[in-house]
Design a protein around this motif. Structure first.
Motif, short mmCIF file in Angstrom:
data_model
loop_
_atom_site.label_atom_id
_atom_site.label_comp_id
_atom_site.label_asym_id
_atom_site.label_seq_id
_atom_site.Cartn_x
_atom_site.Cartn_y
_atom_site.Cartn_z
N MET A 28 0.83 -1.21 0.00
CA MET A 28 0.00 0.00 0.00
C MET A 28 0.86 1.26 0.00
O MET A 28 0.46 2.28 -0.54
CB MET A 28 -0.94 0.00 1.20
N VAL A 64 -1.82 -4.09 -5.28
CA VAL A 64 -2.15 -3.68 -3.92
C VAL A 64 -3.45 -4.29 -3.41
O VAL A 64 -3.50 -4.79 -2.28
CB VAL A 64 -2.21 -2.13 -3.82
N THR A 68 -3.72 -6.79 -0.20
CA THR A 68 -4.36 -6.31 1.02
C THR A 68 -5.44 -7.28 1.50
O THR A 68 -5.52 -7.59 2.69
CB THR A 68 -4.96 -4.91 0.78
#
Length: 190
Positions: A28, A64, A68
């Protein structure tokens, strides 16, 4: 004896996962690289239709977002395994909070100390010395940044848990409306 071996196996697996877990959320911080793009058209001041900018944006987000989600799933799974299999007498939410705090420290170390997860195994003496040196001289800004990282990760994890509950609720309603009578746990064991 077999119970002890299982506990050691689960503990070892969880420790090794925890060492590499910050990598999921670390991605991130790569969103900062988006600042290198020039997304606005200089004449119209609207977002540009430059395809390379859009491709770069999509590539970063493509890395990302799944990372995540997998990071949240991993933390949730690790916490549940530790609580259920090791019978340590802690609520999963408390363990998740501790793992997220360790994760925020890992992100901080990776981004600002410039260490990789493998450095702990390959050059552990130098890595540990560098970590201790950086945390010995930590300033208030860094502490605030660590706390912000932690709160941000907590927010992401809460969002993940809410979405997971919503999906599970919708799945249960779908099963009921289709006339299925067995539960999710029963169907997963077959």
């Amino acid at each position: 004896m077999q119970c002890i071996v299982k506990k050691v196996h689960y503990s070892g697996s969880c420790v090794s996962l925890a060492c590499f877990l910050p990598n999921n959320f670390y991605l991130m911080t790569d969103l900062f690289h988006l600042s290198l793009l020039t997304p606005y058209d200089e004449v119209t001041l609207l977002i540009s239709k430059d395809l390379m900018n859009w491709i770069k944006l999509f590539l970063i987000l493509l890395a990302v977002m799944p990372s995540t989600i997998l990071g949240c799933w991993s933390i949730d799974k690790i916490a549940r395994i530790l609580v259920e299999k090791l019978t340590i007498g802690v609520y999963p939410a408390l363990l998740i909070a501790c793992l997220l705090f360790m994760d925020s420290i890992g992100i901080y170390i990776g981004r600002f100390t410039r260490l990789n997860s493998t450095d702990i195994f390959v050059r552990h003496n130098q890595a540990l010395q560098k970590i201790f040196a950086d945390f010995e001289d930590i300033d208030n800004r860094s502490i605030v940044l660590l706390l912000l990282l932690y709160l941000f990760l907590c927010g992401i994890m809460i969002g993940y848990q809410l979405i997971k509950q919503l999906l599970y609720k919708n799945w249960e309603e779908s099963v009921k409306s289709n006339g299925c009578t067995h539960s999710r746990r029963q169907s997963s064991h077959k």
